[in-house]
Design a protein around this motif. Structure first.
Motif, PDB file in Angstrom:
ATOM      1  N   SER A 178       4.261 -36.785 -48.162  1.00  0.00           N
ATOM      2  CA  SER A 178       3.352 -35.990 -49.001  1.00  0.00           C
ATOM      3  C   SER A 178       2.811 -34.795 -48.231  1.00  0.00           C
ATOM      4  CB  SER A 178       2.193 -36.855 -49.513  1.00  0.00           C
ATOM      5  OG  SER A 178       2.647 -37.808 -50.435  1.00  0.00           O
ATOM      6  N   GLN A 179       2.412 -35.046 -46.979  1.00  0.00           N
ATOM      7  CA  GLN A 179       1.891 -33.955 -46.149  1.00  0.00           C
ATOM      8  C   GLN A 179       2.982 -32.954 -45.828  1.00  0.00           C
ATOM      9  OE1 GLN A 179       1.034 -34.444 -41.782  1.00  0.00           O
ATOM     10  NE2 GLN A 179      -1.077 -34.230 -42.499  1.00  0.00           N
ATOM     11  N   TRP A 180       4.170 -33.443 -45.522  1.00  0.00           N
ATOM     12  CA  TRP A 180       5.284 -32.555 -45.170  1.00  0.00           C
ATOM     13  C   TRP A 180       5.660 -31.669 -46.349  1.00  0.00           C
ATOM     14  CZ3 TRP A 180       7.010 -30.252 -41.289  1.00  0.00           C
ATOM     15  CH2 TRP A 180       8.340 -29.867 -41.116  1.00  0.00           C
ATOM     16  N   LEU A 181       5.639 -32.225 -47.561  1.00  0.00           N
ATOM     17  CA  LEU A 181       5.938 -31.428 -48.754  1.00  0.00           C
ATOM     18  C   LEU A 181       4.826 -30.411 -49.025  1.00  0.00           C
ATOM     19  CD1 LEU A 181       7.328 -34.281 -51.029  1.00  0.00           C
ATOM     20  CD2 LEU A 181       8.622 -32.308 -50.172  1.00  0.00           C
ATOM     21  N   GLN A 182       3.590 -30.755 -48.666  1.00  0.00           N
ATOM     22  CA  GLN A 182       2.515 -29.777 -48.838  1.00  0.00           C
ATOM     23  C   GLN A 182       2.672 -28.630 -47.844  1.00  0.00           C
ATOM     24  OE1 GLN A 182      -1.567 -31.244 -48.818  1.00  0.00           O
ATOM     25  NE2 GLN A 182      -2.033 -29.692 -50.338  1.00  0.00           N
ATOM     26  N   TYR A 183       3.130 -28.930 -46.633  1.00  0.00           N
ATOM     27  CA  TYR A 183       3.413 -27.855 -45.686  1.00  0.00           C
ATOM     28  C   TYR A 183       4.466 -26.909 -46.271  1.00  0.00           C
ATOM     29  CZ  TYR A 183       0.968 -30.430 -41.943  1.00  0.00           C
ATOM     30  OH  TYR A 183       0.027 -31.073 -41.163  1.00  0.00           O
ATOM     31  N   SER A 322      -0.305 -24.444 -54.048  1.00  0.00           N
ATOM     32  CA  SER A 322       0.281 -25.401 -53.105  1.00  0.00           C
ATOM     33  C   SER A 322       0.015 -26.845 -53.506  1.00  0.00           C
ATOM     34  CB  SER A 322      -0.271 -25.147 -51.698  1.00  0.00           C
ATOM     35  OG  SER A 322      -1.680 -25.341 -51.687  1.00  0.00           O
ATOM     36  N   GLU A 323      -1.228 -27.134 -53.857  1.00  0.00           N
ATOM     37  CA  GLU A 323      -1.634 -28.516 -54.111  1.00  0.00           C
ATOM     38  C   GLU A 323      -0.841 -29.139 -55.262  1.00  0.00           C
ATOM     39  OE1 GLU A 323      -4.534 -31.731 -53.177  1.00  0.00           O
ATOM     40  OE2 GLU A 323      -3.773 -29.965 -52.149  1.00  0.00           O
ATOM     41  N   THR A 324      -0.785 -28.446 -56.396  1.00  0.00           N
ATOM     42  CA  THR A 324      -0.143 -29.023 -57.578  1.00  0.00           C
ATOM     43  C   THR A 324       1.367 -29.172 -57.382  1.00  0.00           C
ATOM     44  OG1 THR A 324      -0.041 -26.812 -58.566  1.00  0.00           O
ATOM     45  CG2 THR A 324      -1.901 -28.197 -59.169  1.00  0.00           C
ATOM     46  N   THR A 325       2.006 -28.189 -56.748  1.00  0.00           N
ATOM     47  CA  THR A 325       3.447 -28.273 -56.522  1.00  0.00           C
ATOM     48  C   THR A 325       3.783 -29.396 -55.553  1.00  0.00           C
ATOM     49  OG1 THR A 325       3.711 -25.908 -56.950  1.00  0.00           O
ATOM     50  CG2 THR A 325       5.483 -27.006 -55.750  1.00  0.00           C
ATOM     51  N   LEU A 329       6.237 -32.579 -56.302  1.00  0.00           N
ATOM     52  CA  LEU A 329       7.381 -32.894 -55.452  1.00  0.00           C
ATOM     53  C   LEU A 329       7.287 -34.321 -54.917  1.00  0.00           C
ATOM     54  CD1 LEU A 329       7.700 -29.534 -53.485  1.00  0.00           C
ATOM     55  CD2 LEU A 329       9.434 -30.513 -55.007  1.00  0.00           C
ATOM     56  N   SER A 330       6.119 -34.714 -54.466  1.00  0.00           N
ATOM     57  CA  SER A 330       5.933 -36.083 -53.984  1.00  0.00           C
ATOM     58  C   SER A 330       6.255 -37.096 -55.072  1.00  0.00           C
ATOM     59  CB  SER A 330       4.491 -36.290 -53.492  1.00  0.00           C
ATOM     60  OG  SER A 330       4.246 -35.590 -52.301  1.00  0.00           O
ATOM     61  N   GLU A 478      10.291 -23.881 -57.384  1.00  0.00           N
ATOM     62  CA  GLU A 478      10.238 -24.658 -56.143  1.00  0.00           C
ATOM     63  C   GLU A 478      10.797 -26.058 -56.328  1.00  0.00           C
ATOM     64  OE1 GLU A 478       6.566 -24.376 -53.757  1.00  0.00           O
ATOM     65  OE2 GLU A 478       5.856 -22.957 -55.264  1.00  0.00           O
ATOM     66  N   VAL A 479      10.359 -26.722 -57.392  1.00  0.00           N
ATOM     67  CA  VAL A 479      10.764 -28.115 -57.620  1.00  0.00           C
ATOM     68  C   VAL A 479      12.273 -28.206 -57.844  1.00  0.00           C
ATOM     69  CG1 VAL A 479      10.573 -30.073 -59.190  1.00  0.00           C
ATOM     70  CG2 VAL A 479       8.514 -28.825 -58.512  1.00  0.00           C
ATOM     71  N   TYR A 480      12.795 -27.355 -58.724  1.00  0.00           N
ATOM     72  CA  TYR A 480      14.211 -27.462 -59.084  1.00  0.00           C
ATOM     73  C   TYR A 480      15.147 -26.978 -57.988  1.00  0.00           C
ATOM     74  CZ  TYR A 480      13.402 -29.034 -63.859  1.00  0.00           C
ATOM     75  OH  TYR A 480      13.065 -29.782 -64.964  1.00  0.00           O
TER      76      TYR A 480
END
Length: 525
Positions: A178-183, A322-325, A329-330, A478-480
Motif C-alpha cells: 500500500s505504501q509502495w503504491l502510494q509512493y 495521490s491518496e485516492t489512486t 490500486l491497492s 494510472e490504474v489501467y
C-alpha cells in the motif's frame, strides 16, 4: 419589574434551569423539521457527537451499511443529516441544476497559506466560484488530454517497475505494498503536475513527510467535518489565521509549501506562459504537464485564474490525486491475491493479448492505455475492485435548497444535509446481484447492456454530477496502465495469505497490513 422577580428564581434554581435547557436542546434536535420519522442510531437524532465519534472510530462505512440494511433506504445520521441508499437518489441529490450546495464538511479540508484559505474545486461550497474555476481548468482534465499525459505516467511507471525489481524482486524483501503504491501515485502526480518526479520511488521514502502529513490531516478532517464548528476552534480559528496574515505565525500547510516550492522552480517559465500562452509547436515529447495547463488557464482567464488559484490547483493534485489512486490500486491487487482463480484468469487474458498482438511485446512489459482498453476481464476486475472498496467512506454531503425538495418520494425540508455513501450504493443487491459482498468480476461480463448501464450508473467512487472528481480520467489512466504492466513483470504473493488487511476510514479509506513479496515473472514461449 418582572425581571427582578424572575432573576432570583433563576439564580436559586440554576441547576434545574440548566438541565431544562439541555433537555430542550436535545428534544429540539430530535424533532427538528420532522426528521424524527426517519430511523437510525438512537443517539443520531439528538446530537452530531454520535457521528463524530463513529467516524473517529475509523469504520463508519460499515456502520452506515448496517443501518441501511436494518432500517431501509433513508437513515438519519445526525439531527439534520440523512443518508440515502437507493441509487435513484443520485440524480436528485447530485444532478445538474438541482440547487444543491456542498455542506460545511468540505471547507474543513481547505489548505491554508498566509492566513488565507485556499478554496479548491473540491472544497469550495460556492457553486458560482466552482463553475468559474472548473471552466478554467476543465480542458486540462478532459479525456482528450490523456494522450498528453501518458508519456509522463509511462516515465514514472518505468522507474517504479525497475525499483520494484531492484528493491524487492531481486532481494526477496517484503514490500509494504500500500505504501509502495502510494509512493508511485505521488511521483506520478509530481510528473503530471511539474514534469518532475518527487523522489518517493527512487529514494523509497516519504519525501518531506508529505504522506504522513496528508494522512494525519485526513484523519483530522473526517471526524471534524461531522461538526465543522470544531475546525474554527482548533485549526482555523480567527486568532490563529490573523496571526498568520500579519506574520506572527509563519506556519504553512506542508502540502502547500511543497506545491509552492515545486512551482517556484519554474516561476519564469510559468510567467511567460501566463503572458503569451503555450506555443502551438511546443517541443515536448514527454507531454505538457498540468502546471503549464494551469498557467495557460491564467493566460486565457486572467480575471479569475491568478497565481493563488494556480497554486491551489497544484495543491489539490497533491491532496486528492495521490491518496485516492493509491487506495484504488491497492484494492485491485489485494482482491486479486485473495482470489487466486481471478488472478489466474486475468493473467491468461494478458498472456493471450501478447500472443495475438493486442498488447505489444515490449522488453519492459509495459501496457499502453489504448491496449488496456481492449482487455475486458481487466476492466471487470478494476470495476469490481472499485465496487468493493471505493476510496471515499463517508456520505458526500449536500444541502437541500431553502424551498425543500422531494427525494425518493419524501419531502425533505430546506437546509437538511443529505447524501449517499459509495459503500452503501455499491452493495445494492437489486443492481449488482444477491452476492454483493463477494468479489466476483464476472458480474460485469455476464450483465446485459441494459444491466451494465444500470451498474455503471450506480458506481459512485468518483462522485456524480457537476462535482464529479475532476481528476477521474487521470486516476483511471494510472490504474489501467500500472495494473497490467506490474502483473506482466512480476509474480505477487501475500506474505501471510491467511491475514486480512486493515482499513482506516479517514474520509478516504486507506489500507494497511498489506505486505507482499515479488518475483520476476517468466512466461514460456
Amino acid at each position: 419589574m418582572l425581571l427582578n422577580e424572575v432573576l432570583p428564581l433563576l439564580v436559586q434554581y440554576w441547576p434545574l434551569v440548566l438541565a431544562s435547557l439541555v433537555v430542550a436542546f436535545f428534544l429540539n434536535n430530535k424533532f427538528w423539521k420532522g426528521l424524527n420519522k426517519y430511523p437510525g442510531h438512537w443517539a443520531a437524532g439528538y446530537t452530531n457527537w454520535w457521528r463524530f465519534w463513529d467516524v473517529r472510530g475509523r469504520h463508519h462505512e460499515w456502520t452506515v451499511i448496517r443501518l441501511h440494511r436494518e432500517h431501509g433506504d433513508i437513515v438519519r445520521l445526525g439531527p439534520n443529516v440523512l443518508s440515502f441508499a437507493d441509487p435513484r437518489a443520485i440524480k436528485t441529490i447530485y444532478g445538474l441544476n438541482k440547487g444543491m450546495t456542498k455542506s460545511d464538511f468540505y471547507p474543513v479540508q481547505n489548505a491554508v497559506a498566509k492566513g488565507q484559505r485556499l478554496q479548491s474545486l473540491f472544497s469550495t461550497t460556492d457553486e458560482d466560484y466552482h463553475a468559474k474555476y472548473r471552466r478554467c481548468v476543465n480542458n486540462a482534465f478532459a479525456m482528450s488530454s490523456l494522450v498528453n499525459y501518458e508519456p509522463l505516467v509511462s516515465s514514472t511507471l518505468g522507474v517504479f517497475l525497475d525499483k520494484t525489481q531492484e528493491l524487492f524482486a531481486h532481494t526477496g524483501n517484503t514490500c509494504n505494498f500500500s505504501q509502495w503504491l502510494q509512493y508511485f501515485a505521488f511521483d506520478v502526480i509530481g510528473d503530471l503536475t511539474w514534469s518532475k518526479r518527487l523522489g518517493f520511488v527512487e529514494e523509497n521514502r516519504d519525501v518531506d513527510g508529505i504522506i504522513a502529513f496528508l494522512q494525519k490531516f485526513l484523519s483530522y478532517a473526517g471526524p471534524i467535518g461531522q461538526m465543522p464548528i470544531l475546525d474554527l476552534i482548533l485549526e482555523k480559528n480567527p486568532i490563529r489565521m490573523y496571526a498568520q496574515r500579519i506574520g506572527l505565525n509563519s506556519t504553512v500547510f506542508p502540502v502547500t509549501l511543497f506545491a509552492q516550492t515545486r512551482s517556484n522552480e519554474r516561476a519564469g517559465e510559468i510567467q511567460k506562459i501566463k503572458t503569451y500562452g503555450l506555443p502551438d509547436d511546443l517541443p515536448n515529447s514527454r507531454g505538457v504537464d498540468l502546471l503549464s495547463k494551469f498557467a495557460q488557464a491564467g493566460h486565457d482567464h486572467p480575471e479569475f485564474m491568478d497565481d493563488t488559484r494556480i497554486l491551489t490547483a497544484c495543491t489539490s493534485m497533491v491532496f486528492a490525486g495521490s491518496e485516492t489512486t493509491a487506495i484504488s490500486l491497492s484494492s485491485v491487487f489485494y482482491f486479486l491475491l485473495k482470489h487466486p482463480q481471478v488472478y489466474a484468469k486475468l493473467m491468461a487474458e494478458l498472456d493471450e493479448a501478447v500472443t495475438n498482438g493486442t498488447i505489444e511485446s515490449r522488453e519492459d512489459k509495459t501496457v499502453s492505455w489504448a491496449e488496456s482498453q481492449k482487455l475486458p476481464y481487466l476492466d471487470a476486475v478494476v470495476q469490481e475492485s472499485f465496487r468493493m472498496h471505493p476510496a471515499a467512506g463517508l456520505i458526500l454531503e449536500r444541502i437541500v435548497p431553502p424551498q425543500g425538495m422531494n427525494i425518493l418520494g419524501e419531502f425533505i425540508p430546506g437546509g437538511t444535509i443529505v447524501g449517499c455513501n459509495p459503500w452503501v450504493l455499491h452493495r445494492r443487491p437489486e443492481v449488482f446481484g444477491v452476492d454483493v459482498d463477494a468479489f466476483r468480476p464476472e458480474r460485469w461480463l455476464e450483465a446485459s447492456p441494459e444491466k451494465r448501464k444500470e451498474m455503471n450508473g450506480t458506481m459512485f467512487q468518483f462522485g456524480a454530477g457537476a462535482r464529479t472528481c475532476i481528476g477521474k480520467n487521470i486516476s483511471l489512466l494510472e490504474v489501467y496502465k500500472l495494473v497490467p504492466s506490474f502483473l506482466r513483470r512480476f509474480e505477487i504473493e501475500l506474505e501471510h495469505p491467511e491475514a486480512e488487511w486493515e482499513t482506516h476510514n479517514a474520509w478516504f479509506i486507506r489500507q494497511a497490513n498489506f505486505n507482499t513479496k515479488f518475483r520476476p515473472r517468466e512466461v514460456s514461449p
